[in-house]
Write a protein that holds these residues in place. Structure first.
Motif, PDB file in Angstrom:
ATOM      1  N   GLY A 202     -17.793  -8.771  24.426  1.00 56.67           N
ATOM      2  CA  GLY A 202     -17.532  -8.831  22.989  1.00 56.67           C
ATOM      3  C   GLY A 202     -17.336  -7.456  22.378  1.00 56.67           C
ATOM      4  O   GLY A 202     -16.457  -7.259  21.530  1.00 56.67           O
ATOM      5  N   GLU A 203     -18.133  -6.490  22.815  1.00 51.90           N
ATOM      6  CA  GLU A 203     -18.000  -5.118  22.314  1.00 51.90           C
ATOM      7  C   GLU A 203     -16.657  -4.522  22.746  1.00 51.90           C
ATOM      8  O   GLU A 203     -15.977  -3.860  21.957  1.00 51.90           O
ATOM      9  CB  GLU A 203     -19.155  -4.266  22.840  1.00 51.90           C
ATOM     10  CG  GLU A 203     -19.171  -2.836  22.327  1.00 51.90           C
ATOM     11  CD  GLU A 203     -19.485  -2.739  20.846  1.00 51.90           C
ATOM     12  OE1 GLU A 203     -19.165  -1.698  20.238  1.00 51.90           O
ATOM     13  OE2 GLU A 203     -20.057  -3.710  20.298  1.00 51.90           O
ATOM     14  N   TRP A 204     -16.274  -4.753  23.991  1.00 49.20           N
ATOM     15  CA  TRP A 204     -14.999  -4.243  24.494  1.00 49.20           C
ATOM     16  C   TRP A 204     -13.827  -4.881  23.739  1.00 49.20           C
ATOM     17  O   TRP A 204     -12.850  -4.220  23.412  1.00 49.20           O
ATOM     18  CB  TRP A 204     -14.910  -4.520  25.987  1.00 49.20           C
ATOM     19  CG  TRP A 204     -13.666  -4.017  26.650  1.00 49.20           C
ATOM     20  CD1 TRP A 204     -12.706  -4.752  27.259  1.00 49.20           C
ATOM     21  CD2 TRP A 204     -13.250  -2.649  26.772  1.00 49.20           C
ATOM     22  NE1 TRP A 204     -11.718  -3.955  27.761  1.00 49.20           N
ATOM     23  CE2 TRP A 204     -12.014  -2.650  27.476  1.00 49.20           C
ATOM     24  CE3 TRP A 204     -13.782  -1.433  26.362  1.00 49.20           C
ATOM     25  CZ2 TRP A 204     -11.319  -1.482  27.767  1.00 49.20           C
ATOM     26  CZ3 TRP A 204     -13.093  -0.270  26.654  1.00 49.20           C
ATOM     27  CH2 TRP A 204     -11.880  -0.295  27.343  1.00 49.20           C
ATOM     28  N   HIS A 205     -13.940  -6.180  23.474  1.00 48.66           N
ATOM     29  CA  HIS A 205     -12.901  -6.883  22.718  1.00 48.66           C
ATOM     30  C   HIS A 205     -12.760  -6.288  21.322  1.00 48.66           C
ATOM     31  O   HIS A 205     -11.637  -6.065  20.825  1.00 48.66           O
ATOM     32  CB  HIS A 205     -13.253  -8.374  22.636  1.00 48.66           C
ATOM     33  CG  HIS A 205     -12.254  -9.195  21.888  1.00 48.66           C
ATOM     34  ND1 HIS A 205     -12.213  -9.254  20.508  1.00 48.66           N
ATOM     35  CD2 HIS A 205     -11.252  -9.987  22.331  1.00 48.66           C
ATOM     36  CE1 HIS A 205     -11.234 -10.042  20.123  1.00 48.66           C
ATOM     37  NE2 HIS A 205     -10.630 -10.512  21.213  1.00 48.66           N
ATOM     38  N   ASP A 206     -13.886  -5.996  20.672  1.00 42.98           N
ATOM     39  CA  ASP A 206     -13.853  -5.432  19.320  1.00 42.98           C
ATOM     40  C   ASP A 206     -13.206  -4.044  19.315  1.00 42.98           C
ATOM     41  O   ASP A 206     -12.392  -3.728  18.436  1.00 42.98           O
ATOM     42  CB  ASP A 206     -15.278  -5.359  18.770  1.00 42.98           C
ATOM     43  CG  ASP A 206     -15.317  -4.812  17.345  1.00 42.98           C
ATOM     44  OD1 ASP A 206     -14.754  -5.461  16.451  1.00 42.98           O
ATOM     45  OD2 ASP A 206     -15.909  -3.738  17.149  1.00 42.98           O
ATOM     46  N   LEU A 207     -13.547  -3.203  20.302  1.00 41.44           N
ATOM     47  CA  LEU A 207     -12.964  -1.865  20.375  1.00 41.44           C
ATOM     48  C   LEU A 207     -11.461  -1.920  20.645  1.00 41.44           C
ATOM     49  O   LEU A 207     -10.678  -1.165  20.046  1.00 41.44           O
ATOM     50  CB  LEU A 207     -13.657  -1.048  21.473  1.00 41.44           C
ATOM     51  CG  LEU A 207     -15.129  -0.671  21.220  1.00 41.44           C
ATOM     52  CD1 LEU A 207     -15.730  -0.028  22.455  1.00 41.44           C
ATOM     53  CD2 LEU A 207     -15.252   0.250  20.014  1.00 41.44           C
ATOM     54  N   CYS A 208     -11.056  -2.819  21.536  1.00 40.89           N
ATOM     55  CA  CYS A 208      -9.626  -2.953  21.835  1.00 40.89           C
ATOM     56  C   CYS A 208      -8.865  -3.466  20.624  1.00 40.89           C
ATOM     57  O   CYS A 208      -7.735  -3.026  20.351  1.00 40.89           O
ATOM     58  CB  CYS A 208      -9.422  -3.906  23.016  1.00 40.89           C
ATOM     59  SG  CYS A 208      -9.970  -3.235  24.601  1.00 40.89           S
ATOM     60  N   ALA A 209      -9.466  -4.392  19.879  1.00 39.90           N
ATOM     61  CA  ALA A 209      -8.808  -4.932  18.687  1.00 39.90           C
ATOM     62  C   ALA A 209      -8.618  -3.854  17.629  1.00 39.90           C
ATOM     63  O   ALA A 209      -7.647  -3.867  16.879  1.00 39.90           O
ATOM     64  CB  ALA A 209      -9.620  -6.089  18.128  1.00 39.90           C
ATOM     65  N   SER A 215      -4.249  -9.577  17.736  1.00 38.75           N
ATOM     66  CA  SER A 215      -3.524 -10.684  18.328  1.00 38.75           C
ATOM     67  C   SER A 215      -3.192 -10.488  19.796  1.00 38.75           C
ATOM     68  O   SER A 215      -2.911 -11.437  20.519  1.00 38.75           O
ATOM     69  CB  SER A 215      -2.223 -10.934  17.538  1.00 38.75           C
ATOM     70  OG  SER A 215      -1.406  -9.764  17.584  1.00 38.75           O
ATOM     71  N   VAL A 216      -3.191  -9.229  20.276  1.00 42.32           N
ATOM     72  CA  VAL A 216      -2.834  -8.987  21.683  1.00 42.32           C
ATOM     73  C   VAL A 216      -4.076  -8.828  22.561  1.00 42.32           C
ATOM     74  O   VAL A 216      -3.956  -8.516  23.749  1.00 42.32           O
ATOM     75  CB  VAL A 216      -1.961  -7.720  21.816  1.00 42.32           C
ATOM     76  CG1 VAL A 216      -0.688  -7.876  21.004  1.00 42.32           C
ATOM     77  CG2 VAL A 216      -2.722  -6.482  21.367  1.00 42.32           C
TER      78      VAL A 216
END
Length: 219
Positions: A202-209, A215-216
């Protein structure tokens, strides 16, 4: 402590309150279980402590440092001679740095003396936590995710000093084995390991977003 000599005994009620009320509330543990660790907790975070000094032990040192730093000012007031402000500020800075160095040296001596009385496994843990205390001195911030709940703070504090977190379940929810900290960190069927993985994802997803566009990014 800085302005009154011989004030050590006046701080005894404060130390009693720290030892019998504040620290037990901080750890959520009985005072008698905290008492053997009071000397360690008085050290700075860099010396595996909590930076909660014993006021009856620091009174004389604080007064001596303050007296040495203000001696030129006292002499100027008593004699009426002009005060060289530039030299006074330089001198007080030197005294403060010297006092800080002496305090660090004293704390290291206390830490090493405490280690001599402990088993090897405890020595290793305390030497590790010397390098892992940033979370104790970091300002809580919602944006940076450094805010801990009271339960999270107490559990982290207990783990830092080798105590089991409060209110652990008696058995694992995944394999029904007896539950403890070691089992929680290694069980492949229980929910804790999966939960930790999900937190990292979840943390990695937030940083990437934030770096790209939401959307990607997908889990």
């Amino acid at each position: 402590q800085r302005v009154t000599s011989g004030a050590k005994d006046a701080f005894a009620p404060i130390e009693e309150a720290i030892a019998t009320e504040f620290l037990p509330a901080l750890f959520d543990m009985p005072p008698e279980e905290i008492a053997p660790h009071r000397a360690l907790l008085s050290l700075s975070v860099r010396r595996a402590g909590l930076g909660i000094p014993i006021p009856t032990d620091t009174a004389e040192r604080c007064h001596g440092t303050s007296l040495a730093s203000t001696r030129p000012l006292i002499d100027s007031l008593l004699s009426g001679e002009p005060l060289d402000l530039h030299n006074y500020l330089r001198m007080t800075g030197d005294k403060r740095r010297k006092a800080a160095a002496e305090r660090q040296e004293y704390e290291e001596e206390v830490f090493q003396a405490l280690l001599l009385l402990l088993p090897h496994s405890t020595k290793r843990r305390l030497n590790r936590v010397k390098e892992a205390g940033t979370w104790l001195s970091t300002m809580p911030n919602l944006l940076n995710g450094t805010v801990l709940t009271a339960e999270e703070f107490r559990d982290s504090l207990r783990l830092r000093y080798g105590f089991a977190p409060a209110r652990l379940p008696s058995h694992c929810d995944g394999c029904a084995s007896r539950f403890n900290v070691e089992h929680a960190l290694s069980c492949k069927k229980g929910g804790l390991v999966l939960l930790c993985h999900n937190d990292v994802a979840g943390e990695w997803h937030d940083l990437c977003a934030k770096a790209l566009t939401p959307s990607v990014v997908s889990n």
